[in-house]
Design a protein around this motif. Sequence first.
Motif, PDB file in Angstrom:
ATOM      1  N   ASP A  84       0.817  -1.219   0.000  1.00 47.35           N
ATOM      2  CA  ASP A  84       0.000   0.000   0.000  1.00 47.35           C
ATOM      3  C   ASP A  84       0.851   1.270   0.000  1.00 47.35           C
ATOM      4  O   ASP A  84       0.690   2.132  -0.854  1.00 47.35           O
ATOM      5  CB  ASP A  84      -0.922   0.027   1.232  1.00 47.35           C
ATOM      6  N   ALA A 110       1.790   3.727  -3.290  1.00 44.21           N
ATOM      7  CA  ALA A 110       1.148   5.048  -3.195  1.00 44.21           C
ATOM      8  C   ALA A 110       2.190   6.159  -3.279  1.00 44.21           C
ATOM      9  O   ALA A 110       1.926   7.230  -3.845  1.00 44.21           O
ATOM     10  CB  ALA A 110       0.358   5.166  -1.889  1.00 44.21           C
ATOM     11  N   MET A 168       1.511   8.709  -6.130  1.00 40.71           N
ATOM     12  CA  MET A 168       0.980  10.001  -5.702  1.00 40.71           C
ATOM     13  C   MET A 168       2.054  11.062  -5.474  1.00 40.71           C
ATOM     14  O   MET A 168       1.781  12.248  -5.562  1.00 40.71           O
ATOM     15  CB  MET A 168       0.171   9.814  -4.410  1.00 40.71           C
ATOM     16  N   ASP A 187      -3.128  14.118   0.584  1.00 42.69           N
ATOM     17  CA  ASP A 187      -3.839  13.013  -0.071  1.00 42.69           C
ATOM     18  C   ASP A 187      -3.128  11.676   0.171  1.00 42.69           C
ATOM     19  O   ASP A 187      -3.775  10.656   0.434  1.00 42.69           O
ATOM     20  CB  ASP A 187      -3.934  13.256  -1.584  1.00 42.69           C
ATOM     21  N   ARG A 225      -3.777  10.390   3.710  1.00 49.36           N
ATOM     22  CA  ARG A 225      -5.144   9.867   3.859  1.00 49.36           C
ATOM     23  C   ARG A 225      -5.326   8.550   3.101  1.00 49.36           C
ATOM     24  O   ARG A 225      -6.073   7.666   3.525  1.00 49.36           O
ATOM     25  CB  ARG A 225      -6.169  10.913   3.427  1.00 49.36           C
ATOM     26  N   THR A 226      -4.643   8.433   1.986  1.00 49.96           N
ATOM     27  CA  THR A 226      -4.702   7.190   1.207  1.00 49.96           C
ATOM     28  C   THR A 226      -4.079   6.029   1.985  1.00 49.96           C
ATOM     29  O   THR A 226      -4.646   4.935   2.029  1.00 49.96           O
ATOM     30  CB  THR A 226      -3.985   7.369  -0.154  1.00 49.96           C
ATOM     31  N   ARG A 279      -6.431   5.053   4.741  1.00 49.78           N
ATOM     32  CA  ARG A 279      -7.563   4.273   4.244  1.00 49.78           C
ATOM     33  C   ARG A 279      -7.127   2.834   3.973  1.00 49.78           C
ATOM     34  O   ARG A 279      -7.839   1.881   4.279  1.00 49.78           O
ATOM     35  CB  ARG A 279      -8.097   4.930   2.964  1.00 49.78           C
ATOM     36  N   ALA A 280      -5.959   2.683   3.389  1.00 54.80           N
ATOM     37  CA  ALA A 280      -5.441   1.345   3.106  1.00 54.80           C
ATOM     38  C   ALA A 280      -5.213   0.577   4.409  1.00 54.80           C
ATOM     39  O   ALA A 280      -5.486  -0.625   4.494  1.00 54.80           O
ATOM     40  CB  ALA A 280      -4.134   1.445   2.317  1.00 54.80           C
TER      41      ALA A 280
END
Length: 224
Positions: free
Chosen positions: A110, A114, A118, A184, A187-188, A191-192
């Motif tokens: 994750d 990311a 990102m 972002d 937060r990603t 969430r993961a």
Amino acid sequence: MERERDDRWRHKAGLAMLGAIMLASCIPAGRPSGGQGGPPTRPSAGETATCLSDLSATGTRFRALPDRVTGPGCGQFGTVQLLDIGVPVTGLGAMRCGEARAFGAWVREDVAPAAVRMLGGELARVDTFGSYACRNVVGSAVNAERRSGHAQANAVDIAAFHLRDGRRIAVLGGWTGEDEPTRDFLRTVRRAACRRFGTVLSPDYNAAHADHLHLEADRAGFCR
Ligand SMILES: [Zn+2]
């Protein structure tokens, strides 16, 4: 005694009550507190054996640690010391195997992808504030006498991510900072984490978590 009765009552309480307690606690109700008088939660030998073999299968290097009681309501059962999960990590002590397994997968599958997607950078290191600590929940007056998931080595606190190009993405400053890709990204990865861990607490939860993400391998289903 009073506390034990109280915990048993909480087990039987409805979802509304569960939610209310969880909102106020780093250790959600429905899970034995391991506090004074309560038995510490322990994984079964079979659970740990399966987990250790899962961990080996991922290529993770680790040392299995001996089981031990470390203090009132504190203990290390079915824990490992992670040596190499593919990305350097600072600050880790004993971790319950299930926690270590979820953590390694989160970092590799994750967080690292990311960072590339990102932020356009390769993940070089993860800084933590540690995993095991014989202590109570912090940041909640209501639950100040309850043992933290850290007391069973079943949680890890994530402080920052370093990229190969020298950037440091810290929860403190980054979560509410100016840089939108950083916000972002954080937060990603939270969430993961919520898909892999039972309890995830971020700066959105309370002031005590302003500088880290708390990732705990329980079954509480609490993500904030
Ligand atoms: Zn924590």
